[in-house]
Scaffold this active site. Structure first.
Site, PDB file in Angstrom:
ATOM      1  CG  ASP A  74      -1.802   1.191   1.349  1.00  0.00           C
ATOM      2  OD1 ASP A  74      -2.276   1.649   0.295  1.00  0.00           O
ATOM      3  OD2 ASP A  74      -2.010   1.668   2.473  1.00  0.00           O
ATOM      4  CG  ASP A 257      -2.268   2.110   6.681  1.00  0.00           C
ATOM      5  OD1 ASP A 257      -2.649   1.718   5.559  1.00  0.00           O
ATOM      6  OD2 ASP A 257      -2.477   3.262   7.104  1.00  0.00           O
ATOM      7  CG  ASP A 405      36.647   1.242 -22.357  1.00  0.00           C
ATOM      8  OD1 ASP A 405      37.634   0.690 -21.860  1.00  0.00           O
ATOM      9  OD2 ASP A 405      36.301   1.089 -23.541  1.00  0.00           O
ATOM     10  CE1 TYR A 454      41.804  -3.536 -25.715  1.00  0.00           C
ATOM     11  CE2 TYR A 454      43.677  -3.729 -24.231  1.00  0.00           C
ATOM     12  CZ  TYR A 454      42.588  -3.018 -24.690  1.00  0.00           C
ATOM     13  OH  TYR A 454      42.275  -1.798 -24.151  1.00  0.00           O
ATOM     14  CE1 TYR A 544      40.354  -0.829 -28.049  1.00  0.00           C
ATOM     15  CE2 TYR A 544      38.257  -1.537 -28.982  1.00  0.00           C
ATOM     16  CZ  TYR A 544      39.054  -1.287 -27.880  1.00  0.00           C
ATOM     17  OH  TYR A 544      38.561  -1.492 -26.617  1.00  0.00           O
ATOM     18  CG  HIS A 602      37.985  -1.693 -17.533  1.00  0.00           C
ATOM     19  ND1 HIS A 602      38.707  -0.548 -17.747  1.00  0.00           N
ATOM     20  CD2 HIS A 602      37.150  -1.808 -18.607  1.00  0.00           C
ATOM     21  CE1 HIS A 602      38.350   0.004 -18.900  1.00  0.00           C
ATOM     22  NE2 HIS A 602      37.406  -0.745 -19.435  1.00  0.00           N
TER      23      HIS A 602
END
Length: 635
Positions: A74, A257, A405, A454, A544, A602
């Site tokens: 409620d 209530d 990033d 990478y 990239y 990261h």
């Protein structure tokens, strides 16, 4: 099993024949008692509608057999403070007996148990409040005359109702609801409410509006009586609440209530808590669910199906997708790789509730945004213009930009390219790297790759795409791992981003059955997979493949500083964007504030959402306070 136990006992204790026979009888008796007790527990649960977990706990077995799936709350007197204290004060402020207003409301207006009076009909949507206010006023005047009480000229039903709509939230109850959500329970609001069509003023949203709109992300469903044509304690409304959440009544508990509401809900099969005070209610909730509802709740994620989605087309024809939530000063959040807008899922609700309009794009090449075929269309220049295009389309002249990033590079670069549009700028993990006209940073990576190996692996178009798209679930389980031991798997140290080329790929040697990382739920993983099945990895990887061009474009910015208010968030255990990289930033970003998050890797938004949210909100509030820009927080 009995034979195995006996054999072990023989070998260890050399039991006598008599003791052996006694042991068999006792063991068999225990097994019979256990089977009967389990049967009785199931029978009692079926007829009492109390979940088995509660019964088992009562008998001190404490083994979770079945738990609640949903919780229904409620609003007035449960999630919002009980109006009795306000009504007493309002009576006293107007020179009336302390219980006068509350007595009239209960006896003459609400007429508890009646569904035919005007107020009840308003709560069923048959009237708006403006249509019954005259009748309420007459009720007060009638009772006042009967009790020889004079209503002062300051007495106003409209003022009273407006104040009631602004009663404070029970923060502990909201925290408890979020704790239940953290543990997978569905949550719902079930409230008797009417269409209040009188002016509420300009003091910000009402508390009811706050719960049913601004905080709707906390609840899986919201049922207002005036929208469904029935009100509590009608048994049908409880059945409706369960159906809409896809649960049986015995799989949910209900907090209210008002005793009449609780009684009919129990008759339907719901387990009920009669709210009398916060402490006892939370204690009962914890007993029923086994969930620590007193603990500080973790941030709740936004549901992709319950947030506004929009699109804008840039000057070069790229269609950008974004989501937005909230109202107030604009904040745009920029994600990195291999992510999407969804990586900010735990920040969006928190910032919106803090009083900000939060805009989060799928950046070019990601998610539901389009992916240009040409690698040359993925430079920092393009990304900054994308941000400007989104904000132009929304007619937002100035905004705060926050990036993580790759998104951090976009944030800092946008602050350089379009300084007049930037109110403030923040980098999460990603520091500002001032350009050096004499040194191409990617040349350094070519010479000594280290943790950036990478990025060299990503350079050949088609190679990384094929590997990462082969098994998307495995790909995201590999990337999105936290810094704690919880996310470690055997041999993990061998499969780093620093030896991708030597291994012949990022995922070469990585087990196919990777355990689910702590940063993701099954739902989260499914959403990332769904997005990348559509977009693929070509666009994201193209980010990239323009490093040399990005450096050439940045040379003209050599020597420039970022003067906007700024924040640098560092993460202690980020293996790539280590905190030390940001140590010289104050020289280039004079108005820099800092937040350092310990025990964080990261993926800061996912691993430490509470700490990040608190840091961002405090900084944003400080920035806007100093600029004398009002921010209306919802909670």
């Amino acid at each position: 099993m009995v034979a195995y136990i006996l054999q072990s006992c023989d070998s260890i204790f050399m039991l006598s024949a008599l003791f052996r026979e006694m042991f068999v009888n006792i063991l068999q008796l225990f097994m019979i008692v256990f089977i009967i007790s389990q049967f009785l527990i199931h029978v009692y649960s079926s007829y009492s509608n109390i979940p088995i977990y509660v019964i088992v706990k009562h008998f001190h077995f404490r083994c979770l057999v079945m738990a609640f799936k949903a919780a229904i709350f409620d609003v007035g007197g449960v999630l919002i403070e009980n109006p009795s204290a306000y009504l007493k004060k309002y009576s006293e402020d107007n020179g009336l007996p302390a219980t006068f207003v509350s007595d009239v409301f209960v006896a003459a207006v609400f007429e508890k148990g009646s569904s035919d009076n005007a107020f009840s009909k308003m709560e069923k949507g048959e009237y708006a409040f403006s249509q019954i206010i005259g009748g309420i006023q007459e009720s007060f005047e009638k009772v006042a005359k009967e009790k020889s009480v004079k209503l002062p000229s300051s007495f106003s039903i409209e003022k009273m109702m407006t104040d009631l709509y602004r009663l404070p939230v029970h923060r502990e109850m909201i925290n408890a609801v979020m704790c239940l959500k953290n543990h997978g329970l569905k949550t719902s609001i079930l409230t008797n409410s009417g269409v209040y069509d009188l002016p509420l003023g300009d003091d910000g949203p009402s508390t009811v509006h706050l719960l049913t709109v601004s905080m709707s992300f906390i609840f899986d469903d919201i049922i207002e009586s005036c929208r469904v044509g029935m009100r509590k304690p009608d048994p049908e409304i409880y059945k409706l609440a369960c159906r809409r959440m896809g649960v049986q009544p015995k799989e949910a508990f209900f907090v209210d209530d008002i005793k009449a509401n609780v009684g009919n809900a129990e008759a339907v099969g719901l387990t009920c808590i009669h709210f009398t005070d916060v402490q006892s209610t939370l204690t009962r909730m914890q007993e029923l669910t086994g969930i620590d509802v007193f603990a500080k709740a973790k941030p709740v994620s936004v549901d992709p199906e319950k947030i506004a989605h929009g699109y804008v087309t840039t000057e070069d024809g790229v269609k950008l997708h974004y989501v937005e939530m909230g109202e107030g000063p604009a904040v745009i959040l920029c994600h990195g790789f291999p992510e999407s807008w969804y990586s900010w899922r735990k920040q969006i609700p928190a910032l919106a509730l803090a009083g900000y309009r939060v805009i989060v794009p799928d950046q070019r090449g990601f998610g539901h945004s389009s992916s240009p075929a040409d690698v040359k269309d993925y430079t920092h220049e393009h990304f900054c213009k994308d941000i400007k295009s989104i904000m132009d389309s929304l007619s937002i002249p100035r905004f705060t930009i926050v990036g993580h990033d790759w998104g951090g590079f976009v944030a800092w670069k946008t602050a350089i390219r379009f300084p007049s549009r930037i109110r403030a700028v923040a980098g999460v993990n990603t520091p500002y790297f001032p350009p050096n006209p004499k040194v191409n940073p990617f040349d350094k990576i070519r010479e000594d790759p280290g943790m950036f190996d990478y990025q060299l692996y990503f350079q050949e178009p088609g190679v990384a795409e094929a590997e990462l798209e082969k098994d998307l679930e495995k790909t995201f389980k590999f990337f999105f791992r936290g810094s704690s031991k919880q996310d470690y798997y055997p041999g993990m140290e061998k499969f780093g981003i620093n030896n991708a080329r030597a291994r012949g790929g990022l995922l070469v040697g990585v087990p196919d059955d990777l355990p689910m990382p702590s940063l993701l739920t099954e739902k989260d993983l499914a959403y990332y997979v769904k997005q990348y099945k559509t977009s693929g990895f070509r666009g994201p990887l193209n980010w990239y493949r323009n490093t040399d061009q990005n450096w050439r474009d940045s040379v003209k910015d050599a020597g420039r500083k970022i003067y906007a208010p700024a924040l640098m968030v560092t993460a202690e255990k980020d293996p790539v964007l280590v905190p030390e990289m940001s140590k010289a930033m104050e020289g280039w970003v004079p108005n820099l504030s800092r937040v350092h998050i310990e025990e964080c890797g990261h993926w800061t938004q996912m691993e430490k959402p509470t700490e990040l949210n608190e840091g961002l909100i405090k900084w944003l509030n400080d920035v806007h306070q100093k600029a004398k820009i009002p921010v209306v927080a919802g909670f």
